[in-house]
Write an enzyme that holds these catalytic residues in place. Structure first.
Site, PDB file in Angstrom:
ATOM      1  N   GLY A 112       0.836  -1.209   0.000  1.00  0.00           N
ATOM      2  CA  GLY A 112       0.000   0.000   0.000  1.00  0.00           C
ATOM      3  C   GLY A 112       0.865   1.252   0.000  1.00  0.00           C
ATOM      4  O   GLY A 112       0.597   2.223  -0.720  1.00  0.00           O
ATOM      5  N   THR A 113       1.922   1.219   0.791  1.00  0.00           N
ATOM      6  CA  THR A 113       2.820   2.384   0.881  1.00  0.00           C
ATOM      7  C   THR A 113       3.522   2.630  -0.456  1.00  0.00           C
ATOM      8  O   THR A 113       3.719   3.786  -0.858  1.00  0.00           O
ATOM      9  CB  THR A 113       3.857   2.157   2.007  1.00  0.00           C
ATOM     10  OG1 THR A 113       3.145   1.968   3.218  1.00  0.00           O
ATOM     11  CG2 THR A 113       4.816   3.332   2.138  1.00  0.00           C
ATOM     12  N   ASP A 135       4.344  -9.587   5.862  1.00  0.00           N
ATOM     13  CA  ASP A 135       3.670 -10.455   4.881  1.00  0.00           C
ATOM     14  C   ASP A 135       4.606 -10.938   3.759  1.00  0.00           C
ATOM     15  O   ASP A 135       4.280 -11.892   3.061  1.00  0.00           O
ATOM     16  CB  ASP A 135       2.492  -9.712   4.236  1.00  0.00           C
ATOM     17  CG  ASP A 135       1.493  -9.219   5.264  1.00  0.00           C
ATOM     18  OD1 ASP A 135       1.467  -9.771   6.369  1.00  0.00           O
ATOM     19  OD2 ASP A 135       0.738  -8.280   4.950  1.00  0.00           O
TER      20      ASP A 135
END
Ligand code: F6P
Length: 374
Positions: A112-113, A135
């Site tokens: 996401g970043t 993850d």
């Protein structure tokens, strides 16, 4: 003139973040005489211009600490909660960058970043990112830091669950994090000797798992450890998700696409995290007692492993070297042991899932671990 750089840590926290901040700060100060500021709480701190100057004294003693001294959150520049509204604040974030006359901004985070950092790159900011997440699902890097620590914690938990499962002749179903990928579950499952390993990459069938557990009983083993990823799904659910995904891919209208994206997310939320349900089903199918352990955020906490500290330090120092050479728009990835730049545009939006022929999958099958599919 010496450069000025900013750092932020975004997304969920991850062991090794402080090691990376320390490596960046120390390299910047000692090797290149750069000024470093850290923004608090991810992209939100950049929007609100909340920052701290980072010198040697702020960086001292943090190598072994979990979490991030800067704070982190999941706010996105283009969908920022402001009062009771959700606004696109990307331009405001860019203004803070310019206010500090930064030469580069380092965004440390997961998938996401990387996407959010890319949004800032498209606004003309000099962006460099580092891949962190427990993850291990960031595309383009061999490993993300945080993964090794979390895998160690999950493995230690499986070790402990073994003795109680064995004593009570029970099934223990242990749920492991990893979002929509199974790296953590597969790694910890293999290392901890789980009998069944269920990942999102391989949809499962409860009857097949029950048959494997019954087979173990025939061999005189009256207990089983089932390691299940939080994102694992049954065969039936996987088919539902694939059908919506296919519709999404063939839709051309923007609104239809958005509706299908929302539908997919809703189904996904409903069909993942079904650990309690699987445990009851296995009790019913095998006649053995079953218990559930959900490891949760304990996997993200505490002291980073030696490997994560070393990896975060390697990527952090390389990142500053690349900024000195004015290489921007990149993620600093681990590639066959070396820290190398990879264009951000080549990795954003791609999730690194486990290839079905990955050596860990092959080994698991060869030693007789049930992966839920055969
Ligand atoms: O991305 C890291 C991770 O720990 C995932 O494994 C998990 O699905 C998610 O974050 C949990 O997020 P949060 O801390 O926001 O609940």
């Amino acid at each position: 003139m010496s450069k000025s750089i900013g750092i932020l840590t975004a997304g969920g926290d991850s062991p090794g973040l402080n090691a990376a901040i320390r490596a960046i700060g120390k390299t910047a100060e000692k090797t290149y005489n750069m000024n470093v500021i850290g923004f608090r709480d991810g992209f939100r701190g950049l929007m609100e211009n909340r920052f701290v100057r980072l010198h040697s004294q702020e960086l001292s003693g943090i190598l072994t600490h979990g979490g991030t001294i800067l704070g982190a959150n999941r706010d996105k520049p283009h969908k920022m909660p402001v009062g009771d509204k959700i606004l696109d604040m990307t331009d405001v974030l860019a203004q803070t960058y310019h206010k500090h006359h930064l030469d580069a901004l380092i965004c440390i985070g997961g998938g996401g970043t990387q996407k959010n950092a890319y949004r800032l790159l498209r606004k003309g900011l000099n962006i460099v990112t580092l891949p962190k997440t427990i993850d291990n699902d960031v595309f383009g890097t061999d490993f993300t830091f945080g993964f090794d620590t979390a895998m160690g914690i999950a493995t230690a938990a499986i070790d402990r669950l073994h003795s109680t499962a064995h004593s009570h002749h029970r099934i223990i179903v242990v749920e492991i994090m990893g979002h929509n990928t199974g790296w953590l579950t597969l790694g910890a499952g293999l290392a901890g000797g789980a009998d069944v390993i269920l990942t999102p990459e391989i949809p499962y069938d409860s009857d097949i798992i029950a048959a494997a557990i019954k087979n173990r009983r025939k061999e005189g083993k009256n207990f089983s450890i089932v390691a299940i990823a939080e994102g694992a799904v049954t065969n039936k659910s996987a088919k539902k998700l694939t059908a919506v995904q296919q519709k999404y891919e063939s839709a051309s209208n923007k609104d239809d696409k958005e509706n299908l994206r929302v539908e997919y997310k809703l189904i996904e939320k409903k069909v993942t995290g079904q650990t309690m349900k699987l445990s009851s089903k296995l009790e019913e199918l095998t006649g053995l007692e079953s218990r559930v352990t959900i490891l949760g955020h304990v996997q993200r906490g505490g002291t980073p492993s030696a490997y994560d500290r070393a990896l975060a330090t390697q990527l952090g120092t390389a990142c500053v070297d690349l900024i000195e050479q004015e290489q921007y728009g990149i993620m600093v990835a681990l590639n066959n042991g070396k820290a190398e730049p990879i264009p951000l545009k080549d990795i954003v939006g791609i999730r690194k899932t486990i290839p079905l022929d990955h050596p860990w999958i092959v080994s698991a099958r060869e030693i007789g671990v049930c992966l839920g599919d055969e």
